[in-house]
Design a protein around this motif. Structure first.
Motif, mmCIF file in Angstrom:
data_model
loop_
_atom_site.group_PDB
_atom_site.id
_atom_site.type_symbol
_atom_site.label_atom_id
_atom_site.label_comp_id
_atom_site.label_asym_id
_atom_site.label_seq_id
_atom_site.Cartn_x
_atom_site.Cartn_y
_atom_site.Cartn_z
ATOM 1 N N ARG A 149 0.827 -1.215 0.000
ATOM 2 C CA ARG A 149 0.000 0.000 0.000
ATOM 3 C C ARG A 149 0.855 1.257 0.000
ATOM 4 O O ARG A 149 0.596 2.206 -0.739
ATOM 5 C CB ARG A 149 -0.910 -0.001 1.231
ATOM 6 N N THR A 150 1.898 1.261 0.823
ATOM 7 C CA THR A 150 2.740 2.461 0.921
ATOM 8 C C THR A 150 3.479 2.714 -0.389
ATOM 9 O O THR A 150 3.606 3.870 -0.832
ATOM 10 C CB THR A 150 3.738 2.312 2.080
ATOM 11 N N ASP A 153 1.039 4.123 -2.952
ATOM 12 C CA ASP A 153 0.703 5.512 -2.633
ATOM 13 C C ASP A 153 1.867 6.437 -2.958
ATOM 14 O O ASP A 153 1.680 7.534 -3.508
ATOM 15 C CB ASP A 153 0.326 5.614 -1.154
ATOM 16 N N HIS A 154 3.069 6.002 -2.630
ATOM 17 C CA HIS A 154 4.257 6.821 -2.933
ATOM 18 C C HIS A 154 4.405 7.017 -4.434
ATOM 19 O O HIS A 154 4.742 8.118 -4.905
ATOM 20 C CB HIS A 154 5.495 6.147 -2.349
ATOM 21 N N ARG A 156 1.997 7.016 -6.718
ATOM 22 C CA ARG A 156 0.970 7.945 -7.202
ATOM 23 C C ARG A 156 1.342 9.393 -6.915
ATOM 24 O O ARG A 156 1.064 10.293 -7.705
ATOM 25 C CB ARG A 156 -0.382 7.615 -6.556
ATOM 26 N N ARG A 157 1.992 9.623 -5.778
ATOM 27 C CA ARG A 157 2.351 10.994 -5.406
ATOM 28 C C ARG A 157 3.581 11.509 -6.137
ATOM 29 O O ARG A 157 3.751 12.722 -6.289
ATOM 30 C CB ARG A 157 2.570 11.081 -3.888
#
Length: 758
Positions: A149-150, A153-154, A156-157
């Motif tokens: 998950r991390t 998310d990283h 995508r950012r």
């Protein structure tokens, strides 16, 4: 270590069970298609789960093909042993990795904590992309989910920030491996449009930048995976490059008609992937930079040509161009603008043109003809603009013949591209020579059409003439210019064939070329076309010596056309006519020898050069003032020139009749014989002033010229010149035999002697 994988209450596999699982893994290497790939992944998962003890704080993650459940028959296992700082990690890792190696599986592995994995991903975009495919195989699910998950998310950012650097790396890979859609032996994974690029599309989609994995891309991806599965199965090991000798076997495994059908399918799929990635990178660029924005934050529309404007880094149609009756030349004009500005055409614009732009009339209007010339002469911008238009079917509207030419394989080892790309690339290369000819437009069109006859029965240079003339007439060229285009197609191989296979000092050679060409304007067009064609073919199609031979031929033919007088043959090197015999002169690409006896001199010199790994490109033998002369143009067979001191010594001893050198020559030549297709001899009775031409077509081999020259000498033939032309693994060697050789039986005996020597 064995105790760590024995069965226990935690559910670990016993040794016997592990062996069964290993056998199961090896057994599923067969099979093609999505179900087989998922089955392989399931077998690997079962095997790997038996290797990891059940404990908190440890998880085994699959990335790469196993993470995606897209396991190739002989692919690697990419694994990450994730832990939360538990003790004994090194021993635990060894208990997992060693059984994998013992099973004969290739492994790419790492051992990391969550923070370590994220830190590496932050610094290495390739690792970040790999974690997007991460999947838990065994162990602590919560720990694995935390990383997965991390990492997502990283990404995508930070994706928009990372993509420019990723694109630079990707373009370097494309430069190294080429474009899969146009290569005759492309790498299914690394080439542009291959499986590696699908991974980039998946990453761009995961970042939410654009929907890069549309249904057409997914279908192309599945077919490329199927092709790689079949290639692994055909070869029996991991390999990603689809070489020519494996194509038919792979095609049979995929249920396709033949290797050509396979290559065309791969080309279509690679095009789909490449186009999608181009679109995705442009979407990322727009999101990242917001370039060409005005004061109100909206994209600026900048006119670049009539009816064409730049909008947010892409070319679109001006609002006035989208009317009730669009101009039929509109698609050509926007293609020309894209090539000239090197800006991409917006996808929506291409789709509109494909749907609404009317067909061109016959003959074309002058504006369409001018746009085609601009497009073909645009240099580096031509290929991407043409490929974009071809993607949406616009090229078929310009040239209906293109449907047959698209992705057509060329069964010749010197060619690196499929036929369609070769033709466009030749036009690109021809744009470098437009200032050397009177009619640049005809050079560019001739370059695009020069091989239009390929793929049809017969000699493509002859078959292509009416096809090229029909195209030239349809686009509106006058009859005389259409006929000239046909002549360029018919004669586009004349200059290199004559330059490398005929004696340029023979007046008959020059006269025959001058008669075929007709005028200096056509000669200049052919000279430019030859160089463009060779550059578009591949590195094996051209060399400095070939360029010099063609330039010499052009110069001598130009003199004949300008003056009506055939040029005098060049005089022998004066240094060979003075001093005591033997005389040996060495230069960078030239070897000259003078001796007392002409009989057998060519064979002796050729054999000595073969002994020193020098290939003879051309050879001239003559007698002047009682001296026998042999002058050869040479090149190193393996790239490095020989030491001139022993070469000069061997030449002097050999031409003086040293028996020890002759024995070395014969031994080395016999050892160099190789197998190949059956050799063939062709006679040309009217190709020389004072000789008959014997042309040998055979497989290339070290010492071939020596063996043939010996056979000719022993049969009583006197060779005054030889021309050596290498085409891939074959040679076409032409020998000028002094005399008329009118007797059929004598020629038959000589032919038999030559074939026996080969």
């Amino acid at each position: 270590m064995t105790s760590l994988i024995k069965g226990n209450a935690s559910g670990q596999a016993a040794d016997g069970d592990a062996n069964l699982l290993i056998n199961e893994v090896v057994g599923v290497r067969g099979g093609i298609g999505e179900a087989a790939r998922v089955g392989r992944a399931a077998a690997y998962d079962a095997f790997l789960r038996g290797l990891l003890p059940a404990r908190d704080g440890v998880a085994l993650l699959a990335v790469g093909g196993l993470g995606r459940r897209q396991c190739a028959p002989y692919g690697d296992l990419d694994l990450v042993l994730l832990h939360a700082g538990v003790p004994g990690t090194d021993e635990l890792a060894a208990s997992v990795w060693y059984p994998i190696w013992d099973a004969g599986l290739r492994l790419d592995h790492s051992v990391r904590t969550v923070s370590e994995a994220l830190s590496v991903a932050q610094d290495d975009v390739k690792v970040a992309l790999g974690l997007l495919d991460a999947r838990l195989v065994a162990g602590d699910r919560a720990l694995a989910d935390s990383l997965i998950r991390t990492a997502a998310d990283h990404w995508r950012r930070t994706a928009v920030r990372h993509l420019p650097g990723l694109r630079t790396v990707t373009e370097a890979r494309w430069q190294a491996h080429g474009e899969l859609a146009f290569l005759l032996e492309g790498d299914l994974k690394e080439a542009a449009g291959g499986l590696r690029d699908v991974g980039l599309l998946r990453a761009i989609s995961a970042a939410g930048i654009t929907d890069a994995l549309r249904p057409a891309v997914r279908a192309a991806h599945r077919r490329l995976l199927d092709t790689r599965d079949a290639l692994h199965q055909q070869v029996g090991r991991r390999v990603d490059r689809l070489v020519a000798q494996e194509r038919d076997g792979v095609a049979a495994l995929l249920g396709l008609e033949n290797g050509d059908a396979l290559l065309r399918r791969v080309a279509g799929d690679a095009r789909t992937v490449s186009h999608a990635l181009d679109d995705a990178f442009r979407a990322a660029d727009r999101l990242r930079s917001g370039r060409s924005r005005g004061g109100n934050g909206r994209p600026v529309r900048r006119p670049v040509a009539r009816d064409v404007v730049e909008h947010d880094g892409e070319l679109v149609l001006a609002r006035t161009a989208i009317g009730a009756r669009p101009d039929p030349s509109l698609s050509l004009r926007i293609a020309a603008a894209a090539a000239a500005t090197r800006l991409p055409i917006a996808r929506a614009t291409c789709e509109w043109l494909a749907a609404y732009c009317p067909p061109l009339p016959a003959p074309w209007p002058a504006e369409a003809r001018a746009a085609l010339t601009t497009l073909l002469g645009a240099g580096p911008g031509l290929v991407p603009a043409w490929e974009t238009c071809d993607r949406y079917g616009l090229v078929d509207g310009w040239l209906p013949e293109w449907t047959r030419l698209r992705s057509l394989p060329q069964h010749n080892p010197v060619h690196r591209y499929t036929l369609d790309r070769h033709l466009v690339q030749t036009a690109h290369e021809a744009s470098r020579h437009t200032r050397e000819v009177e009619r640049p437009d005809l050079l560019l069109l001739g370059a695009l059409l020069h091989d239009i006859g390929k793929g049809l029965p017969g000699d493509h240079s002859t078959v292509g003439v009416p096809l090229a003339e029909a195209v030239a007439t349809r686009i509106g060229l006058p009859a005389a210019e259409a006929e000239l285009i046909g002549r360029l197609v018919r004669l586009h191989l004349l200059l290199p064939d004559v330059a490398t296979r005929r004696d340029l000092a023979d007046p008959v050679t020059i006269a025959s070329v001058a008669e075929a060409v007709g005028d200096t304007g056509t000669l200049d067009l052919l000279h430019a076309l030859v160089r463009a064609d060779a550059a578009a073919t591949g590195p094996a199609a051209w060399s400095d010596w070939k360029g010099r031979l063609v330039a010499e031929l052009v110069s001598r033919v130009r003199t004949a056309l300008d003056t009506g007088v055939l040029p005098e043959p060049p005089a022998p090197d004066p240094a060979l006519l003075a001093g005591p015999l033997p005389v040996v002169h060495l230069a960078e690409d030239r070897v000259a020898v003078a001796a007392a006896d002409r009989r057998g001199l060519l064979a002796t010199v050729a054999g000595c050069l073969a002994l020193h790994r020098l290939e003879v490109i051309s050879a001239d033998a003559s007698a002047v003032d009682g001296r026998a002369l042999v002058e050869c143009r040479v090149q190193p067979r393996y790239g490095l020139p020989p030491d001139p001191v022993p070469l000069r010594a061997d030449l002097r001893r050999a031409v003086a009749g040293d028996v020890s050198v002759t024995q070395r020559l014969r031994g080395r030549a016999l050892a160099g014989r190789g197998a190949g297709a059956a050799p063939r001899v062709v006679w040309h009775r009217e190709a020389a002033t004072d000789a008959v031409l014997l042309e040998l077509r055979a497989a290339d081999a070290a010492g071939l010229l020596y063996r043939v020259a010996c056979a000719l000498d022993e049969a009583g033939a006197l060779v005054r010149a030889a021309r050596i032309s290498t085409l891939g693994g074959d040679v076409v060697d032409a020998f000028y035999l002094v005399g008329g050789w009118p007797d059929d039986a004598t020629r038959a005996r000589l032919e038999a002697a030559v074939l026996a020597a080969v």
